[in-house]
Design a protein around this motif. Sequence first.
Motif, short mmCIF file in Angstrom:
data_model
loop_
_atom_site.label_atom_id
_atom_site.label_comp_id
_atom_site.label_asym_id
_atom_site.label_seq_id
_atom_site.Cartn_x
_atom_site.Cartn_y
_atom_site.Cartn_z
N ARG A 27 0.84 -1.21 0.00
CA ARG A 27 0.00 0.00 0.00
C ARG A 27 0.87 1.25 0.00
NH1 ARG A 27 -2.80 -2.65 4.67
NH2 ARG A 27 -4.56 -3.87 3.83
N GLU A 28 1.91 1.23 0.81
CA GLU A 28 2.82 2.37 0.88
C GLU A 28 3.50 2.61 -0.45
OE1 GLU A 28 6.70 3.88 3.46
OE2 GLU A 28 5.52 2.16 4.15
N ALA A 29 3.72 1.54 -1.21
CA ALA A 29 4.35 1.67 -2.53
C ALA A 29 3.37 2.15 -3.59
CB ALA A 29 4.94 0.33 -2.95
N GLY A 30 2.09 2.28 -3.23
CA GLY A 30 1.11 2.83 -4.16
C GLY A 30 0.19 1.83 -4.81
N LEU A 31 0.29 0.54 -4.43
CA LEU A 31 -0.60 -0.45 -5.03
C LEU A 31 -2.01 -0.32 -4.46
CD1 LEU A 31 2.20 -1.67 -5.80
CD2 LEU A 31 1.14 -3.92 -5.56
N ASP A 32 -3.01 -0.52 -5.31
CA ASP A 32 -4.39 -0.49 -4.84
C ASP A 32 -4.67 -1.74 -4.02
OD1 ASP A 32 -5.88 -2.62 -6.64
OD2 ASP A 32 -4.58 -1.48 -7.98
N GLU A 33 -5.78 -1.73 -3.31
CA GLU A 33 -6.09 -2.81 -2.38
C GLU A 33 -6.23 -4.16 -3.09
OE1 GLU A 33 -6.26 -3.66 1.59
OE2 GLU A 33 -6.06 -1.67 0.68
N GLY A 34 -6.86 -4.16 -4.26
CA GLY A 34 -7.05 -5.41 -4.98
C GLY A 34 -5.73 -6.02 -5.42
N THR A 35 -4.84 -5.18 -5.97
CA THR A 35 -3.54 -5.69 -6.43
C THR A 35 -2.69 -6.16 -5.27
OG1 THR A 35 -3.62 -4.16 -8.32
CG2 THR A 35 -1.48 -5.13 -7.76
N ALA A 36 -2.71 -5.38 -4.18
CA ALA A 36 -1.93 -5.78 -2.99
C ALA A 36 -2.43 -7.11 -2.45
CB ALA A 36 -2.03 -4.70 -1.92
N GLY A 37 -3.74 -7.30 -2.43
CA GLY A 37 -4.29 -8.56 -1.96
C GLY A 37 -3.94 -9.71 -2.88
N PHE A 38 -3.90 -9.44 -4.17
CA PHE A 38 -3.54 -10.47 -5.15
C PHE A 38 -2.10 -10.93 -4.93
CE2 PHE A 38 -1.90 -11.73 -9.35
CZ PHE A 38 -2.85 -12.68 -9.72
N VAL A 39 -1.19 -9.98 -4.74
CA VAL A 39 0.22 -10.30 -4.54
C VAL A 39 0.41 -11.10 -3.26
CG1 VAL A 39 2.51 -9.34 -4.10
CG2 VAL A 39 1.05 -8.33 -5.87
N THR A 40 -0.18 -10.66 -2.18
CA THR A 40 -0.01 -11.38 -0.92
C THR A 40 -0.73 -12.72 -0.95
OG1 THR A 40 -1.87 -10.15 0.07
CG2 THR A 40 0.35 -9.28 0.44
N GLY A 41 -1.78 -12.82 -1.74
CA GLY A 41 -2.46 -14.11 -1.89
C GLY A 41 -1.56 -15.13 -2.57
N ILE A 42 -0.83 -14.69 -3.59
CA ILE A 42 0.12 -15.59 -4.25
C ILE A 42 1.22 -16.00 -3.27
CG2 ILE A 42 1.94 -15.69 -6.00
CD1 ILE A 42 0.15 -14.06 -7.83
N ASP A 43 1.73 -15.04 -2.50
CA ASP A 43 2.77 -15.37 -1.53
C ASP A 43 2.26 -16.37 -0.49
OD1 ASP A 43 4.43 -13.62 -2.88
OD2 ASP A 43 5.14 -12.62 -1.07
N ALA A 44 1.01 -16.21 -0.08
CA ALA A 44 0.44 -17.14 0.90
C ALA A 44 0.38 -18.54 0.33
CB ALA A 44 -0.96 -16.67 1.31
N SER A 45 0.05 -18.66 -0.96
CA SER A 45 0.00 -19.97 -1.59
C SER A 45 1.38 -20.61 -1.68
CB SER A 45 -0.60 -19.85 -3.00
OG SER A 45 -1.94 -19.42 -2.94
N ILE A 46 2.38 -19.79 -1.96
CA ILE A 46 3.76 -20.29 -1.98
C ILE A 46 4.16 -20.74 -0.58
CG2 ILE A 46 6.18 -19.65 -2.34
CD1 ILE A 46 5.15 -17.67 -4.52
#
Length: 284
Positions: free
Chosen positions: A234-253
């Motif tokens: 969020r601090e880097a400027g990503l919107d909530e949906g994109t940030a959630g998508f990225v962390t969702g992938i990391d959670a799966s990994i």
Amino acid sequence: MTLLITGASGNLGRLVIDRLLARGATPSDIIAGARDPQKITDLQERGVRVARVDYDDPATVAAAMDGVDRVLLISGSEVGRRIPQHQAVIDAAVAAGVTLFAYTSVTKADTSSIPLAPEHLATEKAITASGLPAVILRNNWYTENFAPTLDQAGATGILAASVGEGRIPAASRADYADAAAAVLLSDGHAGKAYELAGDTAVDHHQIAAAMAEVLGREVVYQPLTTEQHLAALREAGLDEGTAGFVTGIDASIRTGDLEVTGHALADLTGHPTTPLIDGLRPAR
């Protein structure tokens, strides 16, 4: 035998065509399909036939499918729209009577929690329901996906992620393209789903070390919690949906959704997969 490659203007599609030609396919037996054929005129100059294939315009898909024996459906890039887009290609393939339908899916599509999995699984089910003789190519992580984090690591010396100790068996996009070419040019694949991945699974400590060697500077893996990662994005400027998508992938990994057994990718291509460090060098 006539082959249709959809999404041919993308990185993977172009590499598939390169590998088909390298494996001895006749250029005129290949149809490169793209939403904008002007982007692939260079393929036409190499003797490959070019057709407009717009997943949102079923008439273009049906026209390109005329006389085609085998199809590679490269999954669309528009998340949320893939299911109807892919269905248009499946329907056209059924109408054309293709003898082999290949689809680029995602690792463990039927069990994975990765955010990309539901649309891929829905497509796999649609292919099965269609009755097409089909092969599913469940591609794992592309080494090229690390390019943005390689840039960040070069600037900061830090590889930050919320993957914990999860391991990733990455391979280069060229490896996956070569497997698709091998499947299209040989027999015995219908009815199979291949879990394709790199020969070696690595954690983020090892990825940081590989990045350090490529960059010529120290790179340290900084593990984050999902909450810390979300805040940083969020601090880097990503919107909530994109940030959630990225962390969702990391959670799966983190939970091991990308880990697979076997060496189906190397078995199909006939050669070892590209080592991580060699795949990272071109992204520097």
